[in-house]
Design an enzyme around this catalytic site. Structure first.
Site, PDB file in Angstrom:
ATOM      1  N   HIS A 129      -5.047   4.232  -2.854  1.00 21.31           N
ATOM      2  CA  HIS A 129      -4.271   3.758  -1.698  1.00 21.31           C
ATOM      3  C   HIS A 129      -3.551   4.933  -1.052  1.00 21.31           C
ATOM      4  O   HIS A 129      -2.621   4.749  -0.279  1.00 21.31           O
ATOM      5  CB  HIS A 129      -3.248   2.713  -2.120  1.00 21.31           C
ATOM      6  CG  HIS A 129      -3.813   1.640  -2.974  1.00 21.31           C
ATOM      7  ND1 HIS A 129      -3.781   1.691  -4.345  1.00 21.31           N
ATOM      8  CD2 HIS A 129      -4.454   0.493  -2.645  1.00 21.31           C
ATOM      9  CE1 HIS A 129      -4.376   0.605  -4.828  1.00 21.31           C
ATOM     10  NE2 HIS A 129      -4.786  -0.122  -3.826  1.00 21.31           N
ATOM     11  N   HIS A 151     -11.259  -1.395  -0.203  1.00 22.12           N
ATOM     12  CA  HIS A 151     -11.995  -0.576  -1.174  1.00 22.12           C
ATOM     13  C   HIS A 151     -13.482  -0.921  -1.178  1.00 22.12           C
ATOM     14  O   HIS A 151     -14.184  -0.626  -2.142  1.00 22.12           O
ATOM     15  CB  HIS A 151     -11.426  -0.781  -2.580  1.00 22.12           C
ATOM     16  CG  HIS A 151      -9.946  -0.571  -2.665  1.00 22.12           C
ATOM     17  ND1 HIS A 151      -9.363   0.616  -2.331  1.00 22.12           N
ATOM     18  CD2 HIS A 151      -8.937  -1.399  -3.034  1.00 22.12           C
ATOM     19  CE1 HIS A 151      -8.038   0.527  -2.491  1.00 22.12           C
ATOM     20  NE2 HIS A 151      -7.758  -0.689  -2.902  1.00 22.12           N
TER      21      HIS A 151
END
Lengths: 332, 332
Positions: free
Chosen positions: A218, A56
């Site tokens: 995700h 991320h």
């Protein structure tokens, strides 16, 4: 899989070595897999720690530095950091005034941060926790009970980090972070799936003419699949979702984050931001500050998320306070 | 094509509207398609202007502000800005001390900037030009006679911009920019092709297991195709190409830019930077400053470029000087 990697299992460690080389102003502990401000712990200052699965970036390691996080503990790709790692970060930044954990609402993260908080408590470190669950797309998801934590994490870390610099107590820093989370709503749209180095192929199938509306960071399923639409209609979807979940009174002041998920070029993000800003303006929402770019990403996913956070003068002052980190820097 | 766009032909105009909404501190002239510092023209200060085809964001619009560019003129995607547009930017920043154009070496850019410089000269504006041709991959290319201009453009704009803030003459600012270009070498590798909104499909075919070694920022062919290799071998290719073209004496001080081409996540760029830093260290090259991220991009191309610029104390001081732009900000 087309990626700049060596062995897929070594990606996080090797990226940390790169961060260490690029940012001598940070202390990268390769053994414990944590990134720490070089001046930590600071006597009497609350330590601010966050972490979560890697993939991320720049979240969270790119937000370590003056005015934001004291430490980050990156797990393996899309995998929670382990309790020992979180404990090491907590101890590394404990200056005697307590430590605040910023935790995105994923079951593994919540569990491991809680375990680390208990271990730290056993050693006399007072730990407070801010749970971030700003993603209004869905209730419960692949790895989450309740709402997922996404873009608001950046705003929580910035505001709580600025308050921690002022010498505020751990309870006050945690309360400020929680208020920012409660005042925030996010919504994301994916145009493509991302590919993890371990699997080597896209995490889900998305036909060439479809988008995932309300996707998680995700690649968790969102609300629905639908045909790809023009940017202005996608902006409308996101704005409606956000304002629908957290209605704002006319004249509300906000911080707006138009965030890329990693594979979307800046020119598209700006185009989308123009649409979002026009829609918010029409809804009577005032954008006091904004941020456009790739900040809370999903590896190489093409897509974007919108975060709207209602602010008061105090939060705005903390947002504007100096910050000096690899990914966010102003006034310092 | 999976992109956040409305009509493909309107992408640049609509992205400019987004930049205007996101950055009220800049003046975006939608009619002339230019982005200007809001305090321009500044009496007695040299104006610094750059531009080129869009699709390389944040280059150049993201570098407009204190300590860097006074104006940027973005052309359509991968298309040179037109002379009138460049002239409008030049006039908008002319404070009586002359204007410096930073031009990447593509035939269309060179021609149109030259025409604009002549038009401006006719109106009494003294224009100097810095030609950037740092890409050591190939001599002559699809749209270039000689070497292409790529990553060094950022360093030229930063250093020249800082010098312009000190009240230096147009000749001195141009000379500094030219010295930075001469001291720089860049080399890029593409893992995927990029897709322009107008064509809707990848600009070239690259098999799933191959990379383009020495690619240009519009997807121009490089030196060769070869099988995808581990990051450490790709780093070695790039370092060898750069040092081979511009040999550095041991102990040389450098600024190193490890730049993503748009579709490559930050975690991979840091991993690659770690490999590059280790190789440069082994070669006795000292990295005085570095920058890792997506700065000179090719839309959604997965890939990276390495730029190494040899510096002296003066250039380093100008690099460190305050800058406040959308994409680069420190000390201000």
């Amino acid at each position: 899989m087309k990626k700049f990697v060596n062995e897929p299992s070594a990606v996080v460690k090797e990226a940390l070595a790169g961060i260490a080389a690029a940012h001598p102003e940070l202390r990268v502990d390769l053994e414990n897999q944590i990134i720490v401000r070089s001046d930590a712990p600071r006597r009497g200052k609350v330590g601010l720690v966050s972490g979560g699965g890697s993939g991320h970036e720049p979240l969270h390691g790119g937000f370590v530095g003056l005015g934001m996080l004291d430490a980050a503990c990156p797990g393996e790709i899309f995998t929670s950091p382990v309790p020992d790692q979180i404990l090491a970060a907590t101890q590394a930044v404990d200056g005697g005034a307590g430590v605040v954990h910023v935790v995105k609402n994923y079951t593994g993260d919540v569990m491991n941060f809680q375990m680390a908080a208990e271990l730290a408590g056993d050693e006399g470190v007072e730990v407070h926790t801010v749970l971030v669950d700003d993603d209004v797309a869905v209730e419960d998801s692949t790895w989450t009970a309740g709402r997922r934590g996404t873009g608001a994490t950046l705003i929580v870390e910035k505001v709580a980090g600025a308050l921690a610099e002022t010498g505020a107590s751990a309870a006050a820093v945690a309360a400020a972070g929680t208020r920012v989370n409660e005042a925030s709503a996010s919504f994301a749209v994916a145009l493509t799936a991302c590919t993890t180095p371990a699997s080597g192929r896209p995490g889900f199938d998305l036909p060439d003419d479809e988008m995932e509306v309300g996707v998680g960071i995700h690649g968790e399923p969102g609300r629905r699949r639908e045909k790809l639409r023009p940017a202005r209609e996608i902006a409308a979807l996101a704005v409606e979702a956000v304002l629908g979940a957290k209605p704002l009174s006319a004249g509300s002041e906000t911080i707006v984050l138009l965030n890329g998920l990693g594979g979307t070029p800046l020119i598209e993000l700006y185009l989308l931001y123009g649409e979002v800003a026009a829609l918010l303006d029409k809804a009577g929402v005032r954008i006091a500050r904004n941020l456009v770019g790739n900040y809370v990403t999903s590896l190489d996913m093409a897509g974007a998320s919108l975060t709207v956070c209602t602010v008061d003068a105090e939060v705005l002052r903390l947002w504007d306070a100096p910050v000096r980190t690899p990914a966010l820097r102003w006034g310092a």
